[in-house]
Design a protein around this motif. Structure first.
Motif, PDB file in Angstrom:
ATOM      1  N   ASN A 193      -5.752 -11.304  -7.930  1.00 27.93           N
ATOM      2  CA  ASN A 193      -4.767 -11.163  -6.857  1.00 27.93           C
ATOM      3  C   ASN A 193      -4.888  -9.819  -6.150  1.00 27.93           C
ATOM      4  OD1 ASN A 193      -2.714 -13.616  -7.167  1.00 27.93           O
ATOM      5  ND2 ASN A 193      -3.250 -12.925  -9.235  1.00 27.93           N
ATOM      6  N   ASN A 194      -6.107  -9.328  -5.980  1.00 28.77           N
ATOM      7  CA  ASN A 194      -6.367  -8.092  -5.225  1.00 28.77           C
ATOM      8  C   ASN A 194      -5.609  -6.888  -5.797  1.00 28.77           C
ATOM      9  OD1 ASN A 194      -8.061  -9.425  -3.297  1.00 28.77           O
ATOM     10  ND2 ASN A 194      -6.217 -10.198  -2.287  1.00 28.77           N
ATOM     11  N   ALA A 235       2.314  -8.680  -1.061  1.00 29.25           N
ATOM     12  CA  ALA A 235       0.971  -9.111  -1.454  1.00 29.25           C
ATOM     13  C   ALA A 235       0.855 -10.618  -1.578  1.00 29.25           C
ATOM     14  CB  ALA A 235       0.580  -8.443  -2.778  1.00 29.25           C
ATOM     15  N   ALA A 292      -2.740  -6.862  -7.395  1.00 32.11           N
ATOM     16  CA  ALA A 292      -1.292  -7.076  -7.565  1.00 32.11           C
ATOM     17  C   ALA A 292      -1.045  -7.976  -8.772  1.00 32.11           C
ATOM     18  CB  ALA A 292      -0.698  -7.702  -6.314  1.00 32.11           C
ATOM     19  N   GLU A 303      -4.999  -8.500   3.280  1.00 29.05           N
ATOM     20  CA  GLU A 303      -4.545  -8.941   1.961  1.00 29.05           C
ATOM     21  C   GLU A 303      -3.026  -8.978   1.843  1.00 29.05           C
ATOM     22  OE1 GLU A 303      -6.484  -6.337   2.436  1.00 29.05           O
ATOM     23  OE2 GLU A 303      -8.500  -7.086   1.906  1.00 29.05           O
ATOM     24  N   MET A 304      -2.307  -8.528   2.867  1.00 29.87           N
ATOM     25  CA  MET A 304      -0.854  -8.449   2.813  1.00 29.87           C
ATOM     26  C   MET A 304      -0.237  -9.429   3.800  1.00 29.87           C
ATOM     27  SD  MET A 304      -0.599  -6.042   0.542  1.00 29.87           S
ATOM     28  CE  MET A 304       1.094  -5.476   0.611  1.00 29.87           C
TER      29      MET A 304
END
Length: 311
Positions: free
Chosen positions: A158-159, A212, A161, A199-200
């Motif tokens: 999840n990058n 996120a 997060a 990504e946000m």
């Protein structure tokens, strides 16, 4: 008269001296310096407290939830639909580690349906003869499995997060159900002058407005078993009710016991009031007096009368 006149002249003299002091160059320079410092400070403060689009977070409006009353219970059909939304959408990233399949019995599913739900999940089993971990079909006593084996894998997927566990998410957030519902429905494009990374996602109700987790609920993304139309607001409402139940499975039982207590307590109070007035009051108001031994004319060997002297 002389005293009053003297005081009047003294006040006039003081006023003149004060006026001369105020009009002095030194006092004027100090005044200009104070005004300058105040102006510079006001400019700095105005710059420090300038609001931007990212500083404004909308407060979640209050909604009329069916279970918010003192004697109201959960909508169990909504809990069942919310579990379906969680299973098909939320369970891909979020865990529900404090809920077991047995908790669904007589709440949203029958015992047989709960067994089927548990059998569809694969959970960690015992080690085999060589010491390798195995997997088996779930049972009623198993908890709903996590989507990731550990936090490191969850962050990498999840990058960076970490998706939070949803067991107590409703009670852990301010405004409870209202916040969760509006968070799920509050996605929008960023306003002019603001931007978000790829990504946000921009959310009106999330602190900082940058989240996120992208939008997960879309119209007809879930097909309800009972035929209810799966709009975004309907899915958000159902999964919020399910998560509220997950945070407090004993919600309905607590209110049921409270209602019984409201009926029984006045009866017990009347009994206690009667016992206090007609039974305990006699003991409470009784007075015990201890008098010293006094020799009287009635005293004889081996016996001494207690009481005041008899004349």
């Amino acid at each position: 008269y002389r005293t009053k006149t003297t005081d009047l002249f003294m006040l006039r003299a003081r006023g003149k001296s004060l006026g001369n002091f105020v009009r002095s160059p030194r006092w004027c320079a100090l005044g200009v310096l104070a005004v300058g410092v105040g102006g510079v400070g006001a400019c700095l403060l105005s710059g420090a407290f300038t609001l931007s689009a990212t500083d404004v977070v909308m407060k979640a409006p209050s909604l009329p939830w069916s279970h918010s009353g003192y004697f109201s219970s959960f909508d169990h059909t909504s809990i069942r639909r919310g579990y379906q939304v969680y299973k098909q959408v939320c369970a891909a990233c979020h865990s529900l580690q404090y809920i077991h399949y047995r908790n669904l019995i007589d709440v949203s599913h029958t015992e047989e349906e709960a067994r089927q739900e548990a059998a569809e999940a694969m959970v960690a089993g015992d080690l085999d003869e060589e010491g390798n971990p195995t997997q088996r079909s779930g049972k009623l006593f198993d908890r709903i499995p996590d989507p990731y084996p550990n936090d490191v894998v969850a962050r990498n997927a999840n990058n960076g997060a970490l998706p939070p566990d949803l067991s107590y998410i409703v009670l852990a957030r301010k405004n409870n159900e209202d916040y969760v519902f509006h968070l799920l429905t509050g996605y929008s494009d960023p306003p002019a002058g603001d931007s978000v990374d790829d990504e946000m996602a921009y959310n009106l109700y999330f602190p900082g407005n940058k989240l996120a987790m992208p939008q997960q609920l879309f119209t007809n993304s879930v097909e309800y078993d009972d035929g209810t139309e799966a709009t975004v607001s309907q899915m958000a409402k159902d999964v919020t009710v399910f998560l509220r139940w997950a945070a407090e499975p004993a919600h309905d039982e607590r209110k049921r016991i409270g209602f019984k207590a409201i009926i029984i307590m006045p009866m017990l109070w009347l009994v206690a009031f009667y016992m206090m007035k007609h039974k305990w009051s006699v003991v409470k108001s009784r007075k015990l007096a201890y008098l010293p031994a006094v020799r009287t004319k009635y005293s004889f060997a081996g016996y001494t009368r207690r009481g005041p002297p008899v004349s």
